[in-house]
Design a protein around this motif. Structure first.
Motif, PDB file in Angstrom:
ATOM      1  N   PHE A 201       0.838  -1.204   0.000  1.00  0.00           N
ATOM      2  CA  PHE A 201       0.000   0.000   0.000  1.00  0.00           C
ATOM      3  C   PHE A 201       0.870   1.251   0.000  1.00  0.00           C
ATOM      4  CE2 PHE A 201      -2.206   3.430   2.181  1.00  0.00           C
ATOM      5  CZ  PHE A 201      -3.455   3.433   1.583  1.00  0.00           C
ATOM      6  N   ILE A 202       1.867   1.279   0.878  1.00  0.00           N
ATOM      7  CA  ILE A 202       2.746   2.447   0.987  1.00  0.00           C
ATOM      8  C   ILE A 202       3.501   2.676  -0.326  1.00  0.00           C
ATOM      9  CG2 ILE A 202       4.841   3.315   2.100  1.00  0.00           C
ATOM     10  CD1 ILE A 202       2.303   3.651   3.779  1.00  0.00           C
ATOM     11  N   LYS A 203       3.962   1.606  -0.926  1.00  0.00           N
ATOM     12  CA  LYS A 203       4.687   1.735  -2.195  1.00  0.00           C
ATOM     13  C   LYS A 203       3.815   2.361  -3.262  1.00  0.00           C
ATOM     14  CE  LYS A 203       7.071  -1.006  -5.733  1.00  0.00           C
ATOM     15  NZ  LYS A 203       7.431  -2.386  -6.186  1.00  0.00           N
ATOM     16  N   TYR A 204       2.590   1.898  -3.357  1.00  0.00           N
ATOM     17  CA  TYR A 204       1.675   2.429  -4.366  1.00  0.00           C
ATOM     18  C   TYR A 204       1.317   3.878  -4.058  1.00  0.00           C
ATOM     19  CZ  TYR A 204      -2.327   2.651  -7.556  1.00  0.00           C
ATOM     20  OH  TYR A 204      -3.211   2.991  -8.560  1.00  0.00           O
ATOM     21  N   LEU A 205       1.049   4.188  -2.771  1.00  0.00           N
ATOM     22  CA  LEU A 205       0.717   5.552  -2.388  1.00  0.00           C
ATOM     23  C   LEU A 205       1.876   6.494  -2.680  1.00  0.00           C
ATOM     24  CD1 LEU A 205      -1.100   7.627  -1.049  1.00  0.00           C
ATOM     25  CD2 LEU A 205      -0.272   6.859   1.188  1.00  0.00           C
ATOM     26  N   ARG A 206       3.087   6.049  -2.408  1.00  0.00           N
ATOM     27  CA  ARG A 206       4.260   6.885  -2.676  1.00  0.00           C
ATOM     28  C   ARG A 206       4.411   7.134  -4.180  1.00  0.00           C
ATOM     29  NH1 ARG A 206       7.616   4.505   0.517  1.00  0.00           N
ATOM     30  NH2 ARG A 206       7.581   6.052   2.194  1.00  0.00           N
TER      31      ARG A 206
END
Length: 343
Positions: free
Chosen positions: A332-337
């Protein structure tokens, strides 16, 4: 699909499945007159250190709340709650319809009632033209993910009792609160002066069901009738109560709550490092409230499902579950970043 939309979206803990499977043998007496329901009730009594506690098992959270509030009120009473409370926002008017009592909704900055916020609503006692205040209703944790401390619960109980009222605790996520403030069920309820409360399970590894616990004899008197009238009496009760035996006895409730709370801490700390993300509430359980620019939100929703909280300012909610993994979080964090770096 892996989701941060709700802890209702997760599956069932394998230990609960095993308990259900073990209960699925032979015949037994229906409507709660079975050994599993008896044992589950005894486990709750032991946790609370009171053999006279009365426990009732129901299908779901709304049902548990409605049955509890029916036990506490008459139609001319009023129930004081936060304006964000589940009974005010997410139960389709069921508490008002089924109790006849009115809801007095108190605006709060963090979902928590305080004596100072409640006191202006304590008026009209004995005046026949006004509904009579009878219940202070709180959620533990609140709908904003915040947790009441022991001292905060005690102060509300004292205020309620000074005014011949009851304190009701909607404990759908009471395990998350217990894990966060690092205290037991007894210390957070009976020892604080709580009169009636619920123990949630569906959001924390159970298949279905909640336990309604009455700590006052006069409240217990008619609960079984309210449960039936409210369509919450399950004929094959053993399948609800059998889950609560390992859930409480083996500390699955706390173990799973610690997992979801921990996941939320990791997720929120990683989100806070990303430019443009605003965390709007203290992360004290398994829920995260945040604001993002709308164009980023739209892109994020192409891959992840989650709910809006306050559409006026594009505030949204993420919820971690007992089975949320580090891979779930960092994907999730990777995609949000990636999205935020694009815009």
């Amino acid at each position: 699909m892996r989701s941060f939309g709700s802890d209702n979206n997760s599956g069932v803990d394998h230990r609960i499945m095993e308990a259900l499977s073990k209960a699925n043998v032979d015949h037994t007496i229906a409507y709660g007159d079975d050994k599993w329901t008896q044992e589950a009730s005894e486990v709750i009594s032991e946790l609370l250190g009171n053999k006279d506690v009365n426990s009732y098992f129901v299908f779901n959270g709304t049902g548990a709340n409605v049955v509890a509030l029916q036990a506490c009120t008459l139609p001319f009473h009023s129930i004081i709650c936060a304006s964000t409370a589940h009974i005010a926002v997410d139960e389709c008017g069921a508490p008002v319809k089924l109790t006849g009592a009115s809801l007095k909704e108190v605006p709060t900055p963090d979902g928590k009632l305080t004596p100072e916020l409640v006191k202006p609503y304590l008026h009209g006692f004995g005046f026949e033209h006004h509904s009579q205040p009878k219940v202070i209703a709180i959620s533990q944790t609140t709908e904003l993910g915040t947790a009441y401390t022991i001292e905060e619960i005690k102060s509300l109980a004292e205020l309620a009792h000074e005014n011949d009222m009851y304190l009701f605790v909607d404990g759908t996520r009471i395990a998350n609160a217990s894990a966060f403030i690092n205290t037991g069920l007894k210390e957070m309820t009976a020892d604080c002066g709580v009169d009636i409360f619920t123990i949630g399970g569906t959001k924390n590894g159970l298949m279905f069901g909640e336990a309604l616990v009455s700590l006052r004899k006069e409240l217990s008197e008619n609960i079984k009738y309210y449960r039936k009238q409210t369509t919450q009496l399950y004929s094959k009760m053993r399948y609800i109560s059998a889950q609560f035996i390992p859930y409480l006895k083996e500390n699955i409730w706390l173990e799973n709550a610690r997992k979801s709370n921990s996941a939320a801490q990791i997720l929120s700390s990683e989100m806070a490092k990303i430019k443009g993300v605003e965390i709007t509430q203290p992360v004290e359980s398994n829920a995260i409230f945040f604001i993002l620019p709308k164009e980023i939100t739209y892109k994020l929703r192409e891959r992840y499902f989650f709910y809006d909280w306050d559409e006026r300012r594009n505030e949204m909610r993420l919820v971690c579950s007992w089975d949320t993994t580090n891979d779930d979080i960092y994907d999730f964090i990777k995609y949000l970043r990636e999205i935020t770096e694009t815009y």
